[in-house]
Motif scaffolding. Structure first.
Motif, PDB file in Angstrom:
ATOM      1  N   ALA A 160       0.817  -1.292  -0.090  1.00 34.58           N
ATOM      2  CA  ALA A 160      -0.226   0.107   0.121  1.00 34.58           C
ATOM      3  C   ALA A 160       0.745   1.127   0.006  1.00 34.58           C
ATOM      4  N   THR A 161       0.147   2.461  -0.404  1.00 37.99           N
ATOM      5  CA  THR A 161       0.962   3.562  -0.509  1.00 37.99           C
ATOM      6  C   THR A 161       1.268   4.225   1.039  1.00 37.99           C
ATOM      7  N   ASN A 162       0.649   3.784   2.070  1.00 36.04           N
ATOM      8  CA  ASN A 162       0.983   3.897   3.524  1.00 36.04           C
ATOM      9  C   ASN A 162       2.382   3.054   4.006  1.00 36.04           C
ATOM     10  N   GLY A 163       2.711   2.387   3.076  1.00 37.10           N
ATOM     11  CA  GLY A 163       4.024   1.537   3.430  1.00 37.10           C
ATOM     12  C   GLY A 163       4.064   0.202   3.850  1.00 37.10           C
ATOM     13  N   GLU A 164       2.403  -0.251   4.397  1.00 39.83           N
ATOM     14  CA  GLU A 164       2.083  -1.542   4.649  1.00 39.83           C
ATOM     15  C   GLU A 164       2.136  -2.636   3.453  1.00 39.83           C
ATOM     16  N   GLU A 165       2.644  -3.660   3.962  1.00 38.24           N
ATOM     17  CA  GLU A 165       2.796  -4.784   3.140  1.00 38.24           C
ATOM     18  C   GLU A 165       2.158  -5.989   3.514  1.00 38.24           C
ATOM     19  N   LEU A 166       1.101  -6.259   3.518  1.00 36.17           N
ATOM     20  CA  LEU A 166       0.280  -7.320   4.211  1.00 36.17           C
ATOM     21  C   LEU A 166      -0.090  -8.309   3.412  1.00 36.17           C
ATOM     22  N   VAL A 167      -0.703  -9.651   3.912  1.00 38.37           N
ATOM     23  CA  VAL A 167      -1.162 -10.622   3.359  1.00 38.37           C
ATOM     24  C   VAL A 167      -2.935 -10.996   3.477  1.00 38.37           C
ATOM     25  N   TYR A 168      -3.468 -10.763   2.620  1.00 43.15           N
ATOM     26  CA  TYR A 168      -5.188 -11.011   3.167  1.00 43.15           C
ATOM     27  C   TYR A 168      -5.582 -12.372   2.195  1.00 43.15           C
ATOM     28  N   ASP A 169      -6.657 -12.984   2.586  1.00 43.75           N
ATOM     29  CA  ASP A 169      -7.478 -14.154   1.958  1.00 43.75           C
ATOM     30  C   ASP A 169      -8.015 -13.557   0.868  1.00 43.75           C
ATOM     31  N   ALA A 170      -8.484 -12.254   0.819  1.00 42.95           N
ATOM     32  CA  ALA A 170      -9.183 -11.992  -0.471  1.00 42.95           C
ATOM     33  C   ALA A 170      -9.016 -10.287  -0.545  1.00 42.95           C
ATOM     34  N   VAL A 171      -8.952  -9.947  -1.732  1.00 46.10           N
ATOM     35  CA  VAL A 171      -9.085  -8.355  -2.084  1.00 46.10           C
ATOM     36  C   VAL A 171     -10.133  -8.189  -3.012  1.00 46.10           C
ATOM     37  N   PHE A 172     -10.845  -7.341  -2.581  1.00 44.14           N
ATOM     38  CA  PHE A 172     -12.201  -6.922  -3.147  1.00 44.14           C
ATOM     39  C   PHE A 172     -12.129  -5.407  -3.729  1.00 44.14           C
ATOM     40  N   PHE A 173     -12.086  -5.274  -5.118  1.00 42.82           N
ATOM     41  CA  PHE A 173     -12.300  -4.024  -5.751  1.00 42.82           C
ATOM     42  C   PHE A 173     -13.607  -3.439  -5.667  1.00 42.82           C
ATOM     43  N   ALA A 174     -13.809  -2.312  -5.254  1.00 44.74           N
ATOM     44  CA  ALA A 174     -15.258  -1.753  -5.272  1.00 44.74           C
ATOM     45  C   ALA A 174     -14.780  -0.058  -5.739  1.00 44.74           C
ATOM     46  N   THR A 175     -14.246  -0.172  -7.013  1.00 48.38           N
ATOM     47  CA  THR A 175     -13.533   1.098  -7.484  1.00 48.38           C
ATOM     48  C   THR A 175     -14.240   1.749  -8.841  1.00 48.38           C
ATOM     49  N   GLY A 176     -15.521   1.306  -9.055  1.00 44.04           N
ATOM     50  CA  GLY A 176     -16.479   1.825 -10.268  1.00 44.04           C
ATOM     51  C   GLY A 176     -16.937   0.919 -10.998  1.00 44.04           C
ATOM     52  N   ARG A 177     -17.877   1.199 -11.648  1.00 39.10           N
ATOM     53  CA  ARG A 177     -18.560   0.623 -12.614  1.00 39.10           C
ATOM     54  C   ARG A 177     -18.636   1.148 -14.124  1.00 39.10           C
ATOM     55  N   ARG A 178     -18.940   0.194 -15.194  1.00 37.87           N
ATOM     56  CA  ARG A 178     -19.070   0.773 -16.681  1.00 37.87           C
ATOM     57  C   ARG A 178     -20.386   0.301 -17.281  1.00 37.87           C
ATOM     58  N   PRO A 179     -20.826   1.100 -17.828  1.00 39.90           N
ATOM     59  CA  PRO A 179     -22.037   0.624 -18.762  1.00 39.90           C
ATOM     60  C   PRO A 179     -21.582  -0.308 -19.807  1.00 39.90           C
ATOM     61  N   ASN A 180     -22.414  -1.179 -19.677  1.00 42.70           N
ATOM     62  CA  ASN A 180     -22.237  -2.358 -20.786  1.00 42.70           C
ATOM     63  C   ASN A 180     -22.778  -2.032 -22.218  1.00 42.70           C
ATOM     64  N   SER A 181     -21.962  -1.405 -22.652  1.00 44.57           N
ATOM     65  CA  SER A 181     -22.384  -0.734 -24.241  1.00 44.57           C
ATOM     66  C   SER A 181     -21.134  -1.149 -25.284  1.00 44.57           C
ATOM     67  N   ASP A 182     -20.156  -2.344 -24.980  1.00 45.70           N
ATOM     68  CA  ASP A 182     -19.159  -2.537 -25.752  1.00 45.70           C
ATOM     69  C   ASP A 182     -19.629  -3.672 -26.757  1.00 45.70           C
ATOM     70  N   ASP A 183     -18.904  -3.357 -27.932  1.00 46.38           N
ATOM     71  CA  ASP A 183     -19.337  -4.840 -28.822  1.00 46.38           C
ATOM     72  C   ASP A 183     -20.743  -4.993 -28.918  1.00 46.38           C
ATOM     73  N   MET A 184     -21.735  -3.759 -29.249  1.00 45.09           N
ATOM     74  CA  MET A 184     -23.024  -4.036 -29.658  1.00 45.09           C
ATOM     75  C   MET A 184     -23.246  -3.222 -30.939  1.00 45.09           C
ATOM     76  N   GLY A 185     -22.244  -2.958 -31.810  1.00 44.10           N
ATOM     77  CA  GLY A 185     -22.405  -2.073 -32.827  1.00 44.10           C
ATOM     78  C   GLY A 185     -22.925  -0.697 -32.889  1.00 44.10           C
ATOM     79  N   LEU A 186     -22.709  -0.322 -31.688  1.00 42.73           N
ATOM     80  CA  LEU A 186     -23.388   0.992 -31.309  1.00 42.73           C
ATOM     81  C   LEU A 186     -22.906   2.313 -32.216  1.00 42.73           C
ATOM     82  N   GLU A 187     -21.497   2.341 -32.020  1.00 42.78           N
ATOM     83  CA  GLU A 187     -20.724   3.330 -32.736  1.00 42.78           C
ATOM     84  C   GLU A 187     -20.488   3.427 -34.298  1.00 42.78           C
ATOM     85  N   GLU A 188     -20.945   2.202 -34.685  1.00 43.35           N
ATOM     86  CA  GLU A 188     -21.108   2.045 -36.078  1.00 43.35           C
ATOM     87  C   GLU A 188     -22.376   2.483 -36.731  1.00 43.35           C
TER      88      GLU A 188
END
Length: 479
Positions: free
Chosen positions: A273-301
């Motif tokens: 981590a940026t605070n200097g800690e280096e630790l071991v965890y059983d799991a890491v959970f990212f809750a850092t954002g979501r993205r719309p499901n619009s990829d590869d649907m032919g929309l931009e074309e």
């Protein structure tokens, strides 16, 4: 006979898409089809609101034995059985998905369990190889959680994966400070997991009222969650490896491929981590954002405008730049809440099939964050309001009767932001057990334009926590 196969083709079987399809077919008499590549019910029912709230309920029982003993009950502490809970959770989600399918069938909507993309402005192509034409196409494909762009990010879970765990980790690191991160920090802590949370910002729940989020932060830490603000992850790897394989590719549309395969933590995981800690965890959970499901649907074309994050750009009537194509819900990234997607779907049907052009009202939407304690909010924060006009702030924080008797430290917050000029209540913020239930009712008054004096004229219900909303006589400050 119509020149199209269908009057409406809906892509996406979540709450917004299903409601629009049902109403268009059942009430407007339209010939409607709907395609969904995954499970019916979407994020809310299958991997969001519903299973999350059931996990909230489960996690809240952890504190009940101690509270009960304070009230004279001879109750021993228990242990949580993830397998027993998960089996019942899975059965409930299966039941709800069945309800969604039954409702569509009962409304006369033809359904396809397939992935759909657009071939042209009136043609939908399915992964089965079938193509269909429709006078109108509604995209309601929702959004998905995303992992950060860093080496070995695939080792971490996202919110979709939580509901597929074979077993709970003993320790977890949650990355993020939004409502999803904070809700799951409280949930997992309540279920007996040792929780550490990193957030790179100065305070969790950015965008919410400062006073309210400060109280929630304090409460989470008092309960035992190790919250580190101003902290981010630098690198991660398997605890017994310096380097591992690269990231697994995500689906272009729908939730991550990992969801169907990840049934347990990838740990132990070593994190620096940026605070200097280096630790071991059983799991890491990212809750850092979501993205719309619009990829590869032919929309931009087809000339549909997409924002940088992939959100489909629409007007006030949910119409895209291609007149026959509309979009609602999280794929438009307006207000990403299930009831809003449903409202947008209803407004779409009113506009397109009932001859009643209806704009979606995105103003003054009440919402709740299911942390412990809960947070209910509607309208402007104090910070937003004082930048807009002179305001008065009415606020009280106290230990409620139930907590005081049990000698716990839990506190609640009741807060009103009032315009000095019009006396209207511009914002209402509640941090308390059951705040989600309270804000639904307070939201009616705020949406109607109630003034502080309207609140004052309302007789208190005693003894309750919520009575403080109508008994705060003097502002604590003006801004």
């Amino acid at each position: 006979m119509s020149e199209f196969d269908y009057d409406l083709f809906v892509i996406g079987g979540g709450s917004g898409g299903v409601r629009a399809a049902r109403v268009a077919a059942g009430e407007a008499g339209a010939k409607v089809a709907l395609a969904e590549e995954d499970r019916y019910g979407g994020t809310c029912v299958i991997r969001g609101c519903v299973p999350k709230k059931l996990m909230v309920f489960a996690s809240e029982y952890a504190a009940m034995p101690a509270d009960a003993r304070a009230y004279g009950w001879d109750i021993a502490d228990g242990s949580f059985d993830w397998d027993r809970f998960k089996a019942k959770l899975d059965a409930e989600l299966d039941r709800l998905e069945g309800v969604y399918r039954k409702l569509l069938k009962g409304s006369g909507v033809e359904t396809f369990d397939a992935r759909a993309r657009l071939k042209d402005a009136h043609t939908v192509e399915l992964s089965t190889g079938e193509t269909f034409t429709a006078k109108h196409i509604l995209i309601a494909t929702g959004g998905r959680p995303v992992r950060p762009d860093m080496p070995n990010a695939h080792l971490g879970m996202v919110s979709d994966d939580i509901f597929h765990l074979k077993e709970l980790p003993k320790t977890v690191l949650i990355i993020g400070g939004g409502y999803i991160a904070c809700e799951f920090a409280c949930i997992l802590h309540g279920l007996g997991v040792e929780v550490t949370q990193y957030y790179r910002g100065a305070q969790i729940l950015r965008g919410f009222d400062d006073e309210a989020r400060g109280l929630i932060s304090d409460s989470m830490q008092e309960r035992g969650i190790k919250l580190h603000v101003g902290t981010d992850i630098v690198e991660m790897c398997h605890a017994d490896h310096e380097k591992v394989a690269g990231p697994v590719e995500e689906r272009q549309y729908g939730h991550d491929d990992l969801t169907d395969e990840a049934h347990g933590p990838e740990g132990p995981i070593r994190v620096k981590a940026t605070n200097g800690e280096e630790l071991v965890y059983d799991a890491v959970f990212f809750a850092t954002g979501r993205r719309p499901n619009s990829d590869d649907m032919g929309l931009e074309e087809l000339g549909l405008a997409l924002a940088r994050n992939g959100a489909i750009e629409v007007d006030d009537y949910s119409q895209t730049k291609v007149p026959s194509i509309y979009a609602i819900g999280d794929v438009t990234d307006r207000v990403n809440l299930t009831p809003v997607a449903i409202r947008e779907g209803m407004a779409f049907v009113e506009t397109v099939f009932k001859g009643n052009p209806t704009k979606v009202d995105h103003e003054l939407i009440p919402s709740a964050v299911f942390t412990q304690p809960e947070f209910g909010t509607i309208g402007l924060t104090e910070e937003q309001a004082r930048d807009q006009e002179p305001v008065e702030v009415y606020c009280t924080s106290f230990r409620p009767m139930q907590s005081a008797f049990a000698e716990t430290t839990d506190r609640v917050l009741m807060k009103l932001i009032v315009s000095q000029e019009t006396r209207k209540v511009l914002g209402c913020h509640i941090v308390a057990p059951g705040a989600g239930e309270m804000i639904q009712l307070a939201g009616i008054a705020v949406k109607m334009g109630a003034t502080k004096e309207d609140f004052d004229r309302t007789v208190a219900v005693h003894p309750t926590m919520s009575e403080e909303i109508v008994t705060m006589r003097n502002p604590v400050r003006k801004a």
